[in-house]
Design an enzyme around this catalytic site. Sequence first.
Site, PDB file in Angstrom:
ATOM      1  N   GLU A 106       0.831  -1.217   0.000  1.00 20.74           N
ATOM      2  CA  GLU A 106       0.000   0.000   0.000  1.00 20.74           C
ATOM      3  C   GLU A 106       0.859   1.258   0.000  1.00 20.74           C
ATOM      4  O   GLU A 106       2.079   1.201   0.218  1.00 20.74           O
ATOM      5  CB  GLU A 106      -0.936   0.003   1.207  1.00 20.74           C
ATOM      6  CG  GLU A 106      -0.194  -0.004   2.526  1.00 20.74           C
ATOM      7  CD  GLU A 106      -0.908   0.769   3.625  1.00 20.74           C
ATOM      8  OE1 GLU A 106      -1.413   1.877   3.364  1.00 20.74           O
ATOM      9  OE2 GLU A 106      -0.916   0.261   4.756  1.00 20.74           O
ATOM     10  N   LYS A 131      -5.499  10.862   0.811  1.00 17.29           N
ATOM     11  CA  LYS A 131      -5.559   9.504   1.355  1.00 17.29           C
ATOM     12  C   LYS A 131      -6.838   8.865   0.822  1.00 17.29           C
ATOM     13  O   LYS A 131      -7.930   9.327   1.137  1.00 17.29           O
ATOM     14  CB  LYS A 131      -5.573   9.561   2.889  1.00 17.29           C
ATOM     15  CG  LYS A 131      -5.864   8.240   3.570  1.00 17.29           C
ATOM     16  CD  LYS A 131      -5.964   8.420   5.084  1.00 17.29           C
ATOM     17  CE  LYS A 131      -6.635   7.225   5.736  1.00 17.29           C
ATOM     18  NZ  LYS A 131      -6.930   7.441   7.159  1.00 17.29           N
ATOM     19  N   VAL A 171      -5.367   0.387   2.932  1.00 17.52           N
ATOM     20  CA  VAL A 171      -5.476  -1.069   2.787  1.00 17.52           C
ATOM     21  C   VAL A 171      -6.694  -1.408   1.927  1.00 17.52           C
ATOM     22  O   VAL A 171      -6.602  -2.205   0.988  1.00 17.52           O
ATOM     23  CB  VAL A 171      -5.563  -1.747   4.186  1.00 17.52           C
ATOM     24  CG1 VAL A 171      -5.960  -3.212   4.069  1.00 17.52           C
ATOM     25  CG2 VAL A 171      -4.230  -1.605   4.918  1.00 17.52           C
ATOM     26  N   ASP A 209     -16.782   5.254  14.337  1.00 19.11           N
ATOM     27  CA  ASP A 209     -15.616   5.161  13.465  1.00 19.11           C
ATOM     28  C   ASP A 209     -15.135   3.711  13.336  1.00 19.11           C
ATOM     29  O   ASP A 209     -14.522   3.153  14.249  1.00 19.11           O
ATOM     30  CB  ASP A 209     -14.488   6.059  13.993  1.00 19.11           C
ATOM     31  CG  ASP A 209     -13.369   6.236  12.979  1.00 19.11           C
ATOM     32  OD1 ASP A 209     -13.319   5.464  11.991  1.00 19.11           O
ATOM     33  OD2 ASP A 209     -12.535   7.145  13.169  1.00 19.11           O
ATOM     34  N   SER A 213     -13.049   1.461  10.411  1.00 11.80           N
ATOM     35  CA  SER A 213     -12.299   1.628   9.160  1.00 11.80           C
ATOM     36  C   SER A 213     -12.941   0.871   7.998  1.00 11.80           C
ATOM     37  O   SER A 213     -13.415  -0.260   8.159  1.00 11.80           O
ATOM     38  CB  SER A 213     -10.871   1.121   9.344  1.00 11.80           C
ATOM     39  OG  SER A 213     -10.202   1.145   8.102  1.00 11.80           O
ATOM     40  N   ALA A 214     -12.909   1.504   6.840  1.00 10.76           N
ATOM     41  CA  ALA A 214     -13.380   0.840   5.611  1.00 10.76           C
ATOM     42  C   ALA A 214     -12.518  -0.380   5.278  1.00 10.76           C
ATOM     43  O   ALA A 214     -12.925  -1.221   4.474  1.00 10.76           O
ATOM     44  CB  ALA A 214     -13.370   1.837   4.452  1.00 10.76           C
ATOM     45  N   ASP A 215     -11.350  -0.503   5.897  1.00  9.25           N
ATOM     46  CA  ASP A 215     -10.516  -1.701   5.680  1.00  9.25           C
ATOM     47  C   ASP A 215     -11.292  -2.968   6.076  1.00  9.25           C
ATOM     48  O   ASP A 215     -11.180  -4.005   5.420  1.00  9.25           O
ATOM     49  CB  ASP A 215      -9.231  -1.655   6.534  1.00  9.25           C
ATOM     50  CG  ASP A 215      -8.255  -0.586   6.082  1.00  9.25           C
ATOM     51  OD1 ASP A 215      -8.487   0.046   5.033  1.00  9.25           O
ATOM     52  OD2 ASP A 215      -7.245  -0.376   6.798  1.00  9.25           O
ATOM     53  N   LYS A 252      -3.169  -1.956  15.651  1.00 10.59           N
ATOM     54  CA  LYS A 252      -2.578  -1.038  16.619  1.00 10.59           C
ATOM     55  C   LYS A 252      -3.521  -0.796  17.778  1.00 10.59           C
ATOM     56  O   LYS A 252      -4.727  -0.717  17.573  1.00 10.59           O
ATOM     57  CB  LYS A 252      -2.327   0.293  15.923  1.00 10.59           C
ATOM     58  CG  LYS A 252      -0.906   0.682  16.041  1.00 10.59           C
ATOM     59  CD  LYS A 252      -0.621   1.987  15.423  1.00 10.59           C
ATOM     60  CE  LYS A 252       0.637   1.815  14.645  1.00 10.59           C
ATOM     61  NZ  LYS A 252       0.601   2.412  13.357  1.00 10.59           N
TER      62      LYS A 252
HETATM   63  N1  PSU Z   1      -2.610   1.655  10.674  1.00 11.27           N
HETATM   64  C1  PSU Z   1      -1.274   1.715  10.823  1.00 11.27           C
HETATM   65  N2  PSU Z   1      -0.511   2.320   9.885  1.00 11.27           N
HETATM   66  C2  PSU Z   1      -1.074   2.858   8.757  1.00 11.27           C
HETATM   67  C3  PSU Z   1      -2.485   2.771   8.592  1.00 11.27           C
HETATM   68  C4  PSU Z   1      -3.201   2.161   9.564  1.00 11.27           C
HETATM   69  O1  PSU Z   1      -0.781   1.231  11.818  1.00 11.27           O
HETATM   70  O2  PSU Z   1      -0.349   3.407   7.924  1.00 11.27           O
HETATM   71  C5  PSU Z   1      -3.122   3.321   7.350  1.00 11.27           C
HETATM   72  C6  PSU Z   1      -3.408   2.180   6.357  1.00 11.27           C
HETATM   73  O3  PSU Z   1      -3.276   2.673   5.036  1.00 11.27           O
HETATM   74  C7  PSU Z   1      -4.864   1.867   6.634  1.00 11.27           C
HETATM   75  C8  PSU Z   1      -5.405   3.223   6.936  1.00 11.27           C
HETATM   76  O4  PSU Z   1      -5.536   1.250   5.552  1.00 11.27           O
HETATM   77  O5  PSU Z   1      -4.388   3.882   7.674  1.00 11.27           O
HETATM   78  C9  PSU Z   1      -6.699   3.163   7.710  1.00 11.27           C
HETATM   79  O6  PSU Z   1      -7.244   4.436   7.804  1.00 11.27           O
HETATM   80  P1  PSU Z   1      -8.689   4.625   8.453  1.00 11.27           P
HETATM   81  O7  PSU Z   1      -8.511   4.288   9.907  1.00 11.27           O
HETATM   82  O8  PSU Z   1      -9.005   6.067   8.227  1.00 11.27           O
HETATM   83  O9  PSU Z   1      -9.615   3.695   7.744  1.00 11.27           O
HETATM   84 MN    MN Z   2     -12.279   6.021  10.167  1.00 12.95          MN
END
Ligand code: PSU
Ligand code: MN
Length: 310
Positions: free
Chosen positions: A26, A87, A107, A139, A141-143, A160
């Site tokens: 990524e 992003k 991701v 909140d 994540s879309a992941d 994390k």
């Molecule tokens: N968690 C990490 N390092 C990162 C990310 C997440 O420890 O770099 C990044 C990844 O690209 C992940 C994104 O897909 O943040 C998730 O963002 P969000 O929580 O806004 O969905």
């Molecule tokens: Mn989010």
Amino acid sequence: MSSIKIVLSKEVQNANSENSPIVALESTIISHGMPYPENIKTAKEVENVVRQNGAVPATIAIINGECKIGLNDADFEALAKSDGVMKASRRDMAIAIAQKKTAATTVAATMILAHKVGIKIFATGGIGGVHRGVAESWDISADLEELKRTPVHVVCAGVKSILDIPKTLEYLETSGVPVITFGEEEFPAFFSDQSGIKSPFTINTTKEVAQMITAQNDFGFKHGSIIALPLAKEDAVPKHEMDQLIQTALGKAAERQVSGKDITPFLLNEIAQNSKGESLKSNIKLIKANAKLAAQIAVDLALIQGIRRK
Ligand code: PSU
Ligand code: MN
């Protein structure tokens, strides 16, 4: 004609046509996850780790509105240096195309593009998940949503602890996404090899991971999986230190009312700064370890597919 232009690097194109092992990587980790110049240095070293372990790296991003699978030096520079890099998760991708933006893929977005060109294995640092305080913020994540609907298998160092790890695992269970820890019983918490949470599954060999992926494929399942690799104990940041850093970062985020897609980069940056580079060092080590394991899995998967074609 499609409005989406997907450009493969020569290296990726060759590997793809020969059914050789490929590992997707990524780019949000480059633009929003690490400071310059460690970000570009690490991104290139990670690609070499993949090569040294028998696979071809495919770092994925959107550059001036084109989807690129495999980046050149100028692409890496643009992502690593520019403050204006977007992003992009699933939601943002079509907008990046329409507005010809340069966007780093999360991701989720990386999985989508990897799947479009048939790449099944993906290495990263950590995935997004269910945030602490989700009842208030909603909140998630879309992941996690992507893992539910796209058959790409993500090697990472777990989740994390800026996130709510038990809720993230519950969400993945509901979604039918297998979560396995490689070689350990405990699910890792990124900087720490310990989360205090038992992993849903443990697998000890890359061959068995490749067999699991093959079985998911044969079922016709549409979802991916998580393969979590704990950071070596000697490289981990002690849990009590990490807990302190996370509490401070979460407090500051609340105070400044950071929300939406800004919260993850904000927390990562706060932790990196307050740990005086310690967390960054661990971060670099774990992404390389993940890339190595992902390459080995990709090699084993290609072997299985090769035998079947004969
Ligand atoms: N968690 C990490 N390092 C990162 C990310 C997440 O420890 O770099 C990044 C990844 O690209 C992940 C994104 O897909 O943040 C998730 O963002 P969000 O929580 O806004 O969905
Ligand atoms: Mn989010």
